[in-house]
Scaffold this motif. Structure first.
Motif, PDB file in Angstrom:
ATOM      1  N   GLN A 252      -5.450   2.454  -4.123  1.00 51.69           N
ATOM      2  CA  GLN A 252      -4.988   1.346  -4.961  1.00 51.69           C
ATOM      3  C   GLN A 252      -6.029   0.236  -5.011  1.00 51.69           C
ATOM      4  O   GLN A 252      -6.690  -0.060  -4.018  1.00 51.69           O
ATOM      5  CB  GLN A 252      -3.726   0.735  -4.363  1.00 51.69           C
ATOM      6  CG  GLN A 252      -2.515   1.607  -4.418  1.00 51.69           C
ATOM      7  CD  GLN A 252      -1.436   1.023  -3.529  1.00 51.69           C
ATOM      8  OE1 GLN A 252      -1.592   0.986  -2.318  1.00 51.69           O
ATOM      9  NE2 GLN A 252      -0.368   0.562  -4.139  1.00 51.69           N
TER      10      GLN A 252
ATOM     11  N   TYR B 139      -6.121   2.267 -10.042  1.00 48.55           N
ATOM     12  CA  TYR B 139      -6.434   3.242  -8.983  1.00 48.55           C
ATOM     13  C   TYR B 139      -7.856   3.763  -9.113  1.00 48.55           C
ATOM     14  O   TYR B 139      -8.400   3.844 -10.212  1.00 48.55           O
ATOM     15  CB  TYR B 139      -5.486   4.439  -9.073  1.00 48.55           C
ATOM     16  CG  TYR B 139      -4.048   4.091  -8.773  1.00 48.55           C
ATOM     17  CD1 TYR B 139      -3.574   4.089  -7.465  1.00 48.55           C
ATOM     18  CD2 TYR B 139      -3.177   3.752  -9.808  1.00 48.55           C
ATOM     19  CE1 TYR B 139      -2.257   3.759  -7.187  1.00 48.55           C
ATOM     20  CE2 TYR B 139      -1.848   3.420  -9.534  1.00 48.55           C
ATOM     21  CZ  TYR B 139      -1.399   3.431  -8.230  1.00 48.55           C
ATOM     22  OH  TYR B 139      -0.103   3.098  -7.960  1.00 48.55           O
TER      23      TYR B 139
ATOM     24  N   GLY C 189      -9.548  -4.578  -2.745  1.00 45.72           N
ATOM     25  CA  GLY C 189      -9.567  -3.219  -2.228  1.00 45.72           C
ATOM     26  C   GLY C 189     -10.852  -2.479  -2.548  1.00 45.72           C
ATOM     27  O   GLY C 189     -10.988  -1.301  -2.245  1.00 45.72           O
TER      28      GLY C 189
ATOM     29  N   TYR D 155       0.827  -1.202   0.000  1.00 41.99           N
ATOM     30  CA  TYR D 155       0.000   0.000   0.000  1.00 41.99           C
ATOM     31  C   TYR D 155       0.860   1.249   0.000  1.00 41.99           C
ATOM     32  O   TYR D 155       1.794   1.379   0.761  1.00 41.99           O
ATOM     33  CB  TYR D 155      -0.984  -0.006   1.176  1.00 41.99           C
ATOM     34  CG  TYR D 155      -2.187  -0.826   0.833  1.00 41.99           C
ATOM     35  CD1 TYR D 155      -3.328  -0.232   0.313  1.00 41.99           C
ATOM     36  CD2 TYR D 155      -2.156  -2.211   0.948  1.00 41.99           C
ATOM     37  CE1 TYR D 155      -4.425  -0.992  -0.055  1.00 41.99           C
ATOM     38  CE2 TYR D 155      -3.244  -2.987   0.571  1.00 41.99           C
ATOM     39  CZ  TYR D 155      -4.374  -2.363   0.075  1.00 41.99           C
ATOM     40  OH  TYR D 155      -5.447  -3.118  -0.293  1.00 41.99           O
ATOM     41  N   GLU D 156       0.514   2.131  -0.882  1.00 49.02           N
ATOM     42  CA  GLU D 156       1.322   3.335  -1.040  1.00 49.02           C
ATOM     43  C   GLU D 156       0.913   4.417  -0.051  1.00 49.02           C
ATOM     44  O   GLU D 156       1.566   5.439   0.044  1.00 49.02           O
ATOM     45  CB  GLU D 156       1.151   3.871  -2.474  1.00 49.02           C
ATOM     46  CG  GLU D 156       1.642   2.907  -3.524  1.00 49.02           C
ATOM     47  CD  GLU D 156       1.022   3.167  -4.891  1.00 49.02           C
ATOM     48  OE1 GLU D 156       0.118   4.030  -4.978  1.00 49.02           O
ATOM     49  OE2 GLU D 156       1.432   2.501  -5.848  1.00 49.02           O
ATOM     50  N   ASP D 157      -0.174   4.165   0.684  1.00 44.30           N
ATOM     51  CA  ASP D 157      -0.719   5.195   1.579  1.00 44.30           C
ATOM     52  C   ASP D 157       0.300   5.687   2.587  1.00 44.30           C
ATOM     53  O   ASP D 157       0.380   6.867   2.882  1.00 44.30           O
ATOM     54  CB  ASP D 157      -1.931   4.649   2.361  1.00 44.30           C
ATOM     55  CG  ASP D 157      -3.024   4.199   1.422  1.00 44.30           C
ATOM     56  OD1 ASP D 157      -2.683   3.843   0.277  1.00 44.30           O
ATOM     57  OD2 ASP D 157      -4.183   4.192   1.832  1.00 44.30           O
TER      58      ASP D 157
ATOM     59  N   LEU E  97      -2.423  -3.670 -11.118  1.00 50.48           N
ATOM     60  CA  LEU E  97      -2.719  -2.597 -10.174  1.00 50.48           C
ATOM     61  C   LEU E  97      -3.441  -1.470 -10.916  1.00 50.48           C
ATOM     62  O   LEU E  97      -3.006  -1.042 -11.987  1.00 50.48           O
ATOM     63  CB  LEU E  97      -1.397  -2.072  -9.571  1.00 50.48           C
ATOM     64  CG  LEU E  97      -1.442  -0.785  -8.750  1.00 50.48           C
ATOM     65  CD1 LEU E  97      -2.293  -0.951  -7.505  1.00 50.48           C
ATOM     66  CD2 LEU E  97      -0.021  -0.353  -8.355  1.00 50.48           C
TER      67      LEU E  97
ATOM     68  N   PHE F  28      -6.345  -3.879  -6.659  1.00 55.89           N
ATOM     69  CA  PHE F  28      -5.594  -4.958  -7.297  1.00 55.89           C
ATOM     70  C   PHE F  28      -6.541  -5.876  -8.073  1.00 55.89           C
ATOM     71  O   PHE F  28      -7.548  -6.330  -7.520  1.00 55.89           O
ATOM     72  CB  PHE F  28      -4.831  -5.757  -6.248  1.00 55.89           C
ATOM     73  CG  PHE F  28      -3.740  -4.954  -5.593  1.00 55.89           C
ATOM     74  CD1 PHE F  28      -2.475  -4.872  -6.178  1.00 55.89           C
ATOM     75  CD2 PHE F  28      -3.979  -4.243  -4.418  1.00 55.89           C
ATOM     76  CE1 PHE F  28      -1.464  -4.119  -5.592  1.00 55.89           C
ATOM     77  CE2 PHE F  28      -2.979  -3.486  -3.827  1.00 55.89           C
ATOM     78  CZ  PHE F  28      -1.716  -3.422  -4.412  1.00 55.89           C
TER      79      PHE F  28
END
Lengths: 449, 621
Positions: free
Chosen positions: B291, B243, B308, A179-181, B241, B293
């Motif tokens: 994000q 967004y 997610g 997770y980039e959070d 991935l 997936f």
């Protein structure tokens, strides 16, 4: 209860003798490792032994050691008591040596707590303890544990919060790696944060020495060859004839301790016997003690005679004091200057004959300790060895973390030190105290018995 | 007909329990409502993950199946956190949702002592607070020594989408209507929990060209200590991935009141760590994107999972949401996301063996105990199974400590602290995680497995051999001194490493952070397996850290050793704070150590307890 605890059982700084008490399974080995005399592990129980406390090979003090073996002791554990010479510096030094050997500082009342947990205090007494426990309101308990003042608590809580944030950030990085959070805790930003924490802790420790100064004053050793005027200086400070002042060198054979105040701060002046090579036995003992005093003093004032040139002994003394906070005072500047000082040596001139002959010396002391700038003399400082030690331990953790960061140890490993630091700061302010158990309650007991 | 063990529920907990009791020689019956749902994976198509991957290793070391079956059933695998320290590295694989259950069922069918039956259980039969058997919905009664309930999310479950609530188990299966009410009557306190799953979409409706590829590792790994890798690195499937964007967020915020959660249609408590997409957007308003997936579910059908993106929005809003995503503009939803609420018992009613405190010989494992996740469920199933057998054989149960396994942390947390939301294992829950590594699962647990008879002799010998090799390698390293020849000098210089002083032992050399076996292999021939080298390298390199952790563990173990007698009457202990009394009474910790971990039991309460125990139980000392 499996560790070994130690405490200074007599009130510090007062009285001719101090007692350091050690209890626990390692107490014999710990004391034995710093004791020069009989092998304490082989002596019978309840016996007293004469010898010295040493720091590696250096003699710290001449002592009597009492060995009391389990179970017939106050705590029912092995107890060793060291009777040493009273005086803050010596006693603290011995205490520190014991801690270095692996003992832990006893919490207030912990000897009694152990006596009780080990069944030494009987059941009826135990019940009485329970009643005592229940009699205490939560508020009172909270007061007991939080002996620190509010400002200091805030400072430490603040450090703790910073560490907690790092810990939480690392946790997110580990548990949600994709997770980039969350910003990754990197070597760089961790180093930065740790440097800041380090700075604050160091400041706290530095202030702690101010705290100590406020509380117990500055220990000043006056050293120099015989007859350079150490005793006169002492007398001038005190305005009384405490030391015997004669023109015969070697008059001060013992250490003379005297107290005076400067800017409201206590100065503990210790006039040492003139240091010189001597064959006189009485004087020799004095010389030996003087050297010890130099080591434990906060400040050393080396007195030189303006009217005489330096001799090898003086140069030797200049060398000895190099690593200590010191002032070189050139006495007798009312007489002709015959002294030939090395370049770069910072000195203060003065004399004991003129009315304000010592003014520059006093100014230098004030300057060195910022005595004129200590405003709130009862403010934020760590006030006891336990607190100071905890902060030192935290600093050690932080330093280790910093060091490992530069060695590319993964951040999630370094976290172990941060967690430790966080826990210890918690202990300091009475939060997250892992092993509080009965500790709180026994605060009401006087240390020892 | 009387069984030694009956297991109710064929999910991950049930499968492990049934496998281990029959492996240990007990006559076992596994009851499932639908045999097609054995080892079903109704949510994400993956096994492992941070901490969870280590749980799978631990399950395998203890003789469980999850690792072995996952090794046979995945099409992508990676080591998470592989750039971080060894303690936090953990495997995760993408499993094939058709293969995993198929392979599991095949494995279970190998057991001669195991019967599998399709039926719905309605009640349990209890006599004198001891389990006797169970009653099916056709009133048939079946008897047993021990019973393990692994009912997952099926107890009075409701599926929620928007304002619609359907009485149903996961993906439209029948739910269990009466069992939880009957448990309540027997004295169990029941709580309502909630979880959710994202939408699935058709593969050929995804525009992959705008999605970012997520590949498996170019290395070989296995979960199981006994498997060889069964895949080819280059043949792994890709994940992707993508967004969320401003448009997605607007749709969600505009329709917030229509979701079950925000519309107020949900009564259960959902997990914080696995929030729905609407939760993420409400709670993190400033984040521009989240994000997501895209993961394939199986090679045998065309459905993809949107990790997610779990939601409880009505179907028409879900269409809008999915179509707002870049790459999914034309995606066809094959299964809509839903939230599910279900009954679970309060795990504080369990002993650390997972036997219930209320009814003897009744065990529970998995989501019924308030956990979430396939791995957490499997771990409990395995332990419940082992301990059911121990109960029959009158042996002391297997209770793993917090420093021995994530499974120990999991169960200790459950029975000591309870849980108000579905409990997921996290690395940060394990204070001694440096000891609980992927690489040393066998070293931590195979002795137990051997002692309890849960692994084959062959597996045990393999472990003994590895242990031996580790010892040998360590000896070799401490005895071998490196002569710095010009050639060796050069190897160091090439890497810009400082040249060690002559005749340093290899052990000393390996302590340097930059020196690895991979590097040493350029200089010397060290003939040991990579597995052994890895283990030794970690132990040498992180020795200081490991020793520090060990010290902490010693402290904890000393408190664990202080046992609290089973019959202690907390009402008789004067001066306990009332909150502490209530909690101690309910949880009945087995040691002072466990008592210390209960929130609300303060140090002063512990002291009072310690004093009382000393007085009451050590009278004759």
């Amino acid at each position: 209860m499996n560790d070994t605890i130690a405490a200074i059982s007599t009130s510090v700084g007062q009285g001719a003798i101090s007692i350091v008490r050690v209890s626990g399974k390692d107490s014999l080995n710990i004391v034995n490792s710093i004791f020069k005399g009989k092998d304490l592990t082989k002596v019978p129980s309840h016996t007293i032994h004469y010898g010295y406390i040493k720091d590696t090979n250096k003699i710290i003090d001449e002592v009597l050691v009492m060995v009391m073996l389990s179970p017939k002791t106050y705590t029912t554990e092995n107890i060793v008591e060291i009777n040493c010479h009273g005086g803050v510096s010596t006693t603290n030094k011995i205490f520190e040596l014991i801690l270095e050997q692996g003992a832990r500082i006893a919490e207030p009342g912990e000897f009694t707590k152990r006596a009780f947990l080990n069944g030494r205090i009987d059941l009826i007494e135990a019940e009485a303890v329970q009643d005592l426990i229940s009699a205490k309101s939560d508020k009172q308990r909270a007061v007991a544990i939080n002996s620190l003042n509010g400002r200091l608590t805030n400072i430490i809580q603040n450090q703790r919060d910073i560490i907690l944030n790092i810990l939480a950030n690392i946790a997110v990085n580990i548990d949600y790696p994709e997770y980039e959070d969350a910003i990754e805790v990197t070597k760089e930003n961790l180093t930065n944060d740790l440097q800041n924490i380090k700075k604050d802790l160091e400041l706290l420790l530095k202030n702690a020495s101010i705290g100590k100064i406020i509380k117990t004053g500055i220990d000043i050793a006056l050293i120099g060859r015989p007859n350079v005027g150490k005793s006169s200086i002492l007398n001038a400070f005190l305005n009384e004839e405490k030391a015997i002042v004669t023109d015969i060198s070697g008059t001060t054979r013992d250490l003379i301790e005297a107290n005076t105040t400067l800017e409201g701060i206590e100065l503990n002046l210790i006039d040492t016997a003139g240091i010189r090579s001597t064959n006189n036995l009485v004087e020799q003992i004095g010389v030996l003690r003087s050297k010890k005093i130099i080591e434990t003093a906060d400040l050393v004032i080396l007195v030189l005679n303006n009217n005489e040139n330096l001799i090898p002994e003086d140069k030797n003394l200049l060398k000895i004091i190099e690593k200590k906070p010191h002032i070189v005072f050139i006495n007798k500047n009312d007489l002709e200057q015959k002294i030939n000082l090395p370049a770069n040596l910072k000195v203060i001139f003065g004399n004991t004959k003129d009315l304000n002959g010592l003014e520059n010396l006093k100014k230098e002391i004030i300057h060195m300790y910022n005595l004129d700038k200590i405003e709130e003399k009862d403010s934020t400082y760590l006030s006891n060895i336990r607190q100071i030690n905890l902060v030192k331990e935290v600093l050690k953790d932080i330093n280790k973390a910093l060091q490992d960061t530069t060695q590319n140890i993964p951040v999630d490993m370094i976290e172990i030190y941060l967690r430790n630091a966080w826990d210890k700061l918690g202990i300091l302010i009475g939060e997250n105290y892992e092993d509080e158990l009965i500790d709180k309650l026994f605060k009401n007991f006087c240390l020892g018995k | 007909m009387k069984y030694d063990c009956i297991i109710v529920g064929g999910g991950h907990a049930g499968c492990e329990a049934a496998h281990i009791t029959s492996f240990m020689g007990k006559k076992t019956l596994l009851i499932t409502m639908n045999i097609k749902n054995i080892a079903d994976t109704p949510c994400n198509p993956s096994i492992g993950g941070t901490a969870k991957g280590i749980i799978v290793r631990d399950i395998d070391a203890l003789g469980g199946l999850m690792g072995r079956i996952a090794d046979k059933s995945h099409f992508q695998i990676k080591m998470l956190n592989n750039k971080k320290g060894p303690a936090v590295q953990s495997l995760r694989c993408q499993i094939d949702k058709i293969l995993y259950p198929k392979n599991m069922l095949e494995e279970l069918k190998k057991h001669q002592d195991l019967e599998i039956k399709e039926a719905t259980v309605e009640d349990i039969i209890v006599q004198d607070k001891k389990i006797k058997g169970l009653k099916l919905n056709n009133n048939e009664e079946i008897y047993c020594e021990t019973l393990i309930l692994t009912t997952g999310t099926y107890l009075k479950s409701n599926i929620l989408r928007g304002d619609k609530s359907i009485e149903s188990g996961p993906h439209g299966e029948k739910r269990s209507n009466f069992l939880s009410d009957n448990l309540k009557k027997l004295g169990f306190s029941i709580q309502r929990l909630k979880t959710g799953t994202p939408p699935r979409i058709q593969k050929n409706s995804i525009n992959f060209s705008v999605c970012q590829e997520e590949l498996g590792d170019n290395k070989y790994y296995t979960f199981s200590h006994d498997n060889k890798p069964l895949y080819i690195t280059n043949n792994q499937e890709k994940c992707y991935l993508i967004y969320t964007n401003e448009q997605t967020h607007k749709i969600i915020l505009d329709n917030l009141e229509k979701s079950s959660m925000y519309g107020g249609y949900v009564t259960g408590t959902g997990p914080r760590y696995c929030p729905s997409i609407e939760d993420k957007i409400v709670r993190f308003k400033d984040k521009e994107r989240h994000q997501l997936f895209l993961e394939p579910e199986s090679k045998f059908y065309d459905e993809w999972y949107i990790g997610g993106f779990s939601t409880s929005m009505p179907e028409e809003v879900q269409d809008l949401m999915v179509h707002s995503l870049k790459g999914l503009e034309k995606a066809k939803i094959t299964k809509y996301a839903y939230a599910i609420e279900y009954d679970a018992i309060d795990p504080l009613q369990l002993k650390p063996s997972l036997e219930t405190k209320i009814i003897e010989n009744l065990f529970t494992a998995g989501q019924i105990n308030g956990t979430s996740g396939y791995e957490e469920a499997a771990a409990q199933g395995l332990i419940a199974g082992i301990n059911a057998v121990c109960k029959i054989d009158e042996k002391s149960p297997l209770i793993l400590k917090r420093n021995e396994s994530y499974i120990g942390v999991l169960i200790d947390d459950l029975v000591t602290k309870g849980t108000k939301e579905p409990y997921r294992m996290l690395t940060s829950r394990a204070e001694y995680r440096l000891m609980l590594r992927h690489d040393n699962a066998d070293l931590r647990l195979r002795e137990y497995a051997h002692k309890y008879g849960t692994i084959t002799e062959e597996s045990y010998h393999k472990y003994l051999e590895k242990k031996d090799q580790i010892k040998n390698l360590k000896r070799f390293l401490s005895e071998t001194k490196l002569e710095i020849s010009n050639k060796i000098k050069k190897v160091f210089q090439e890497k810009e490493y400082s040249i060690p002083k002559n005749k340093l032992t290899l052990l000393e050399l390996l302590k340097r952070p930059e020196i690895t076996f991979e590097f040493l292999d350029q200089i010397l021939n060290i003939d040991f397996s990579n597995e052994v080298k890895e283990e030794v390298e970690i132990e040498i390199k992180y020795e200081g850290y490991i020793n520090k952790t060990k010290k902490e563990i010693d402290k904890m173990l000393k408190l664990e050793e202080k046992q609290i007698p089973k019959d202690v009457d907390y009402q008789k202990i004067k001066n306990l704070a009332s909150e502490a009394r209530v909690k101690l009474e309910k949880i009945r910790p087995i040691s002072i150590g466990q008592a210390a971990r209960i929130s609300g039991v303060n140090p002063s309460d512990l002291s009072i307890l310690a004093v009382y125990l000393k007085k009451e139980y050590n009278k004759n000392e």
